[in-house]
Design an enzyme around this catalytic site. Structure first.
Site, PDB file in Angstrom:
ATOM      1  N   ARG A   1      49.935  25.701  41.587  1.00 33.58           N
ATOM      2  CA  ARG A   1      49.826  26.634  42.704  1.00 33.58           C
ATOM      3  C   ARG A   1      51.125  27.419  42.849  1.00 33.58           C
ATOM      4  O   ARG A   1      51.123  28.595  43.195  1.00 33.58           O
ATOM      5  CB  ARG A   1      49.516  25.886  44.017  1.00 33.58           C
ATOM      6  CG  ARG A   1      49.608  26.797  45.240  1.00 33.58           C
ATOM      7  CD  ARG A   1      49.083  26.157  46.518  1.00 33.58           C
ATOM      8  NE  ARG A   1      49.421  24.771  46.686  1.00 33.58           N
ATOM      9  CZ  ARG A   1      50.624  24.318  47.087  1.00 33.58           C
ATOM     10  NH1 ARG A   1      51.613  25.149  47.330  1.00 33.58           N
ATOM     11  NH2 ARG A   1      50.815  23.022  47.230  1.00 33.58           N
TER      12      ARG A   1
ATOM     13  N   TYR B   1      39.751  51.365  52.019  1.00 31.70           N
ATOM     14  CA  TYR B   1      38.739  50.387  51.625  1.00 31.70           C
ATOM     15  C   TYR B   1      38.280  49.572  52.831  1.00 31.70           C
ATOM     16  O   TYR B   1      39.089  49.130  53.647  1.00 31.70           O
ATOM     17  CB  TYR B   1      39.318  49.489  50.543  1.00 31.70           C
ATOM     18  CG  TYR B   1      38.475  48.290  50.206  1.00 31.70           C
ATOM     19  CD1 TYR B   1      37.122  48.432  49.875  1.00 31.70           C
ATOM     20  CD2 TYR B   1      39.011  47.009  50.216  1.00 31.70           C
ATOM     21  CE1 TYR B   1      36.339  47.327  49.577  1.00 31.70           C
ATOM     22  CE2 TYR B   1      38.233  45.908  49.910  1.00 31.70           C
ATOM     23  CZ  TYR B   1      36.903  46.071  49.596  1.00 31.70           C
ATOM     24  OH  TYR B   1      36.131  44.977  49.306  1.00 31.70           O
TER      25      TYR B   1
ATOM     26  N   ASP C   1      48.586  51.030  48.100  1.00 32.13           N
ATOM     27  CA  ASP C   1      47.466  50.487  47.326  1.00 32.13           C
ATOM     28  C   ASP C   1      47.214  51.464  46.179  1.00 32.13           C
ATOM     29  O   ASP C   1      46.693  52.557  46.379  1.00 32.13           O
ATOM     30  CB  ASP C   1      46.238  50.343  48.220  1.00 32.13           C
ATOM     31  CG  ASP C   1      45.047  49.708  47.510  1.00 32.13           C
ATOM     32  OD1 ASP C   1      45.006  49.756  46.261  1.00 32.13           O
ATOM     33  OD2 ASP C   1      44.146  49.194  48.197  1.00 32.13           O
TER      34      ASP C   1
ATOM     35  N   LYS D   1      39.808  45.750  39.249  1.00 27.52           N
ATOM     36  CA  LYS D   1      39.308  47.071  38.903  1.00 27.52           C
ATOM     37  C   LYS D   1      39.851  47.533  37.549  1.00 27.52           C
ATOM     38  O   LYS D   1      39.614  46.880  36.533  1.00 27.52           O
ATOM     39  CB  LYS D   1      39.631  48.046  40.028  1.00 27.52           C
ATOM     40  CG  LYS D   1      39.327  47.518  41.439  1.00 27.52           C
ATOM     41  CD  LYS D   1      37.893  47.055  41.614  1.00 27.52           C
ATOM     42  CE  LYS D   1      37.483  46.829  43.063  1.00 27.52           C
ATOM     43  NZ  LYS D   1      38.178  45.774  43.797  1.00 27.52           N
TER      44      LYS D   1
END
Length: 379
Positions: A46, A98, A170, A195
């Protein structure tokens, strides 16, 4: 080093044990220590994983940053960024963004005492007017989703500096192939790696990239403490995707231009949103800060009726109707009921998002076939 060379080589190196040219998938949760606290830089996956480390280094190199942090999704990356804030802090964000970003801002973090202002961010003075002494974060998307506004990153960096706020961009639609926000004054670049960066619609992941070491340390602490980190298999897939980012983006841009020009002259199509048009209100800004105009396009039919838009979406054969974007295959979407459904209808309309808007993610197929699909679907 040119971008294409960096995409293939930067941040990665052959496996020191076997010489494997591809970064191994370190499918392990923990690491053996010689003595308590005496380890080889890895103690628990992690916190750190060698596959993820190479991906983070590669992402930092592509954006001309120094530190990269990866997350299990783009939303986990946003979650980490906003967790820098405290009750009473304020965020100024673009009003065309978004739907998932709007949702986490307004429905998750707002109840913890963080205030969000949504403004038309292509208007510098509107952003400046929304800032005050409590503003700690300015959140920009450019190009915006789904109306393809272009936000002047240098102008936003100037306002952020005046306000003592961090500027986050972004960069999902553009990728570092088309623009590098850190070089234009941004403090942090955010990605949904799902994406274009992954590019094959087979992995979900997010990232933050920055230059400031102290900021990177603070974000890495949250990344580890909150635990929204990706697995090594997913990191391997993004590393693989990055190696062809430059050639894919070139084709996305070429096809995007062809599709946009076709839609612009179609007798049944009304407005076409694509920053490559000289008539686009932010075209000059796009020319200054982007290297090309991308493969994302939105449009409305002249009828501007939702039922007509749905009929087109149902007729597509190559433009698959699906969430997401940026894969090698072309996708279509209806923001009002899909990606932006979490934004109230009144807010969508105030931002200029019509219920009949269709969003296209133009893939890397042959442009002639994509245009033929548009022709038969629109009629």
């Amino acid at each position: 080093m040119k971008f294409g060379t960096k995409a293939i080589h930067a941040g990665v190196h052959p496996d020191p044990t076997t010489g494997a040219i591809m970064t191994p998938i370190y499918q392990t949760s923990t690491y053996v220590q010689r003595s308590p606290g005496d380890h080889k830089g890895y103690e628990y996956s992690r916190t750190h994983n060698p596959t993820r480390t190479q991906l983070q280094d590669a992402l930092a190199a592509l954006d001309n940053g120094t530190h990269g942090l990866c997350f299990a999704s783009g939303m986990a990356a946003i979650d980490c960024m906003v967790k820098l804030l405290e009750p009473g802090d304020e965020v100024v964000a673009t009003n065309d963004l978004y739907g998932g970003s709007y949702r986490i801002f307004t429905r998750i973090f707002a109840k913890y005492g963080i205030k969000f202002h949504f403004v038309p961010m292509h208007d510098k003075e509107a952003v400046r007017a929304a800032c005050n002494e409590r503003t700690k974060l300015i959140w920009a998307e450019t190009p915006t989703n789904p109306l393809l506004h272009i936000i002047d990153i240098k102008a936003m960096a100037e306002v952020a500096k005046e306000s003592g706020a961090l500027l986050v961009v972004d960069n999902t639609f553009a990728t570092p192939y088309l623009q590098t926000p850190l070089e234009l004054g941004a403090d942090v670049v955010m990605y949904s790696l799902t994406k274009y960066m992954g590019g094959h619609s087979d992995v979900v992941m997010g990232a933050l990239v920055m230059k400031d070491a102290e900021l990177a340390e603070r974000l890495a602490y949250i990344q580890n403490a909150s635990g929204g980190t990706p697995g090594p298999q997913d990191c391997f897939l993004i590393l693989r995707g990055l190696k062809t980012l430059h050639v894919r983006m070139q084709r996305h841009c070429e096809n995007g231009r062809a599709v946009a020009e076709y839609l612009k002259q179609h007798p049944k199509v009304g407005q076409v949103y694509w920053p490559g048009f000289e008539s686009h209100p932010n075209h000059q800004v796009a020319r200054q800060q982007m290297r090309d105009f991308g493969g994302m396009i939105s449009f409305v039919l002249k009828t501007d009726k939702i039922e007509d838009a749905v009929a087109v979406l149902e007729k597509f054969e190559l433009f698959s109707l699906a969430e997401s974007l940026g894969g090698v295959e072309s996708l279509s979407g209806h923001p009002a009921t899909m990606t932006h459904a979490s934004i109230p209808a009144e807010e969508r309309r105030k931002a200029g998002l019509s219920d009949s808007l269709i969003r296209l993610s133009v893939g890397i197929e042959d442009a002639e076939d994509l245009i033929a699909d548009l022709a038969q679907a629109i009629g």
